[in-house]
Design a protein around this motif. Structure first.
Motif, mmCIF file in Angstrom:
data_model
loop_
_atom_site.group_PDB
_atom_site.id
_atom_site.type_symbol
_atom_site.label_atom_id
_atom_site.label_comp_id
_atom_site.label_asym_id
_atom_site.label_seq_id
_atom_site.Cartn_x
_atom_site.Cartn_y
_atom_site.Cartn_z
ATOM 1 N N GLU A 14 0.807 -1.214 0.000
ATOM 2 C CA GLU A 14 0.000 0.000 0.000
ATOM 3 C C GLU A 14 0.845 1.271 0.000
ATOM 4 O O GLU A 14 0.363 2.322 -0.416
ATOM 5 C CB GLU A 14 -0.959 -0.012 1.186
ATOM 6 N N TYR A 24 -4.765 6.188 -10.676
ATOM 7 C CA TYR A 24 -3.883 5.105 -11.099
ATOM 8 C C TYR A 24 -3.423 4.253 -9.910
ATOM 9 O O TYR A 24 -2.895 3.159 -10.082
ATOM 10 C CB TYR A 24 -2.682 5.686 -11.850
ATOM 11 N N SER A 35 -5.078 2.458 -7.792
ATOM 12 C CA SER A 35 -5.686 1.124 -7.734
ATOM 13 C C SER A 35 -5.077 0.179 -8.764
ATOM 14 O O SER A 35 -4.925 -1.007 -8.505
ATOM 15 C CB SER A 35 -7.203 1.202 -7.905
ATOM 16 N N LEU A 84 -1.688 -0.890 -7.302
ATOM 17 C CA LEU A 84 -1.913 -1.723 -6.119
ATOM 18 C C LEU A 84 -2.432 -3.105 -6.500
ATOM 19 O O LEU A 84 -1.912 -4.124 -6.019
ATOM 20 C CB LEU A 84 -2.901 -1.020 -5.180
ATOM 21 N N ILE A 85 -3.412 -3.163 -7.378
ATOM 22 C CA ILE A 85 -3.955 -4.454 -7.811
ATOM 23 C C ILE A 85 -2.875 -5.280 -8.517
ATOM 24 O O ILE A 85 -2.767 -6.491 -8.318
ATOM 25 C CB ILE A 85 -5.188 -4.266 -8.724
ATOM 26 N N GLN A 142 -11.088 -4.601 -7.467
ATOM 27 C CA GLN A 142 -11.032 -3.587 -6.409
ATOM 28 C C GLN A 142 -11.917 -3.996 -5.234
ATOM 29 O O GLN A 142 -11.509 -3.901 -4.081
ATOM 30 C CB GLN A 142 -11.468 -2.219 -6.952
ATOM 31 N N ASP A 143 -13.115 -4.482 -5.527
ATOM 32 C CA ASP A 143 -14.014 -4.933 -4.463
ATOM 33 C C ASP A 143 -13.465 -6.177 -3.775
ATOM 34 O O ASP A 143 -13.515 -6.303 -2.550
ATOM 35 C CB ASP A 143 -15.402 -5.213 -5.036
ATOM 36 N N TYR A 181 -10.317 -7.030 -3.498
ATOM 37 C CA TYR A 181 -9.192 -6.559 -2.673
ATOM 38 C C TYR A 181 -9.716 -6.042 -1.331
ATOM 39 O O TYR A 181 -9.207 -6.391 -0.267
ATOM 40 C CB TYR A 181 -8.428 -5.460 -3.410
ATOM 41 N N ARG A 182 -10.738 -5.203 -1.391
ATOM 42 C CA ARG A 182 -11.290 -4.630 -0.170
ATOM 43 C C ARG A 182 -11.838 -5.720 0.743
ATOM 44 O O ARG A 182 -11.607 -5.715 1.945
ATOM 45 C CB ARG A 182 -12.405 -3.634 -0.518
#
Length: 153
Positions: free
Chosen positions: A65, A80, A82, A85-86, A116-117, A119-120
Motif C-alpha cells: 500500500e 492510477y 488502484s 496496487l492491484i 477492487q471490491d 481486494y477490499r
C-alpha cells in the motif's frame, strides 16, 4: 510470497482432563489464508486473443500500500493508485503470471471493479463471503464472491 501462520482464538479455552483422566486433544488452530482464488466476470484477453478468467490474489502488506504512493504515475493521476496496487497483489490471471500495471490496464472496467471490491473484501473484512437475502422468499444466505460467473448461484 506464501505465508501460512497458525493462530489460536484468544477466547478459546484449553480443555482440562476428562473424567477418565485422559487429556483431550487440543483444537487445531486454523491456518491463516494469504491467497484467494477468484473468477473475473469478463476475463483478461491476452495478445493472442486467449481469455483468462480464473486468478489468485494474495493479501496485501503495508509495503504493497505504501510503494505505489511513490510511483510517478500515481502522483500525476491518483486514480492510477488502484491499478498499481492491484498489479502488486494479483499473482496470476489464467496462465499469465507476470502481472504488472499494463496487464491491469488492459482489463475490462467491470473486471477492474471486481478486483477492487475483491481486494477490499479480503484485506479489510478477511473473507470473500457476502450475506444476501433472496428477493423472492426472503431467506438469508451467504455467497462466495470469489468463484462462479455472473448469474450463477
Amino acid at each position: 510470497m506464501r505465508r501460512t501462520v497458525q493462530f489460536q482464538n484468544p477466547g478459546q479455552q484449553q480443555a482440562g482432563p476428562t473424567e477418565r483422566g485422559e487429556q483431550p486433544r487440543a483444537p487445531q488452530p486454523e491456518p491463516l489464508r494469504t491467497e484467494f482464488a477468484f473468477e473475473l466476470p469478463r476475463g483478461y484477453v491476452d495478445d493472442s486473443g486467449a481469455v483468462h478468467r480464473s486468478g489468485v490474489m494474495r493479501l496485501a502488506t503495508a509495503r504493497d500500500e505504501l510503494v505505489p504512493l511513490r510511483d510517478d504515475r500515481v502522483r500525476e493521476n491518483s486514480a492510477y493508485l488502484s491499478v498499481v496496487l492491484i498489479a502488486r497483489v494479483v499473482t496470476r490471471i489464467g496462465t499469465v503470471e507476470d502481472i504488472h500495471p499494463g496487464v491491469i490496464e488492459d482489463l475490462f472496467a467491470s473486471d477492474l471493479a471486481f478486483l477492487q471490491d475483491f481486494y477490499r473484501r479480503i484485506n479489510a473484512e478477511g473473507h470473500t463471503r457476502a450475506a444476501v437475502t433472496c428477493p423472492s422468499c426472503q431467506e438469508e444466505f451467504a455467497v462466495d464472491l470469489a468463484g462462479g460467473r455472473l448469474g450463477e448461484s
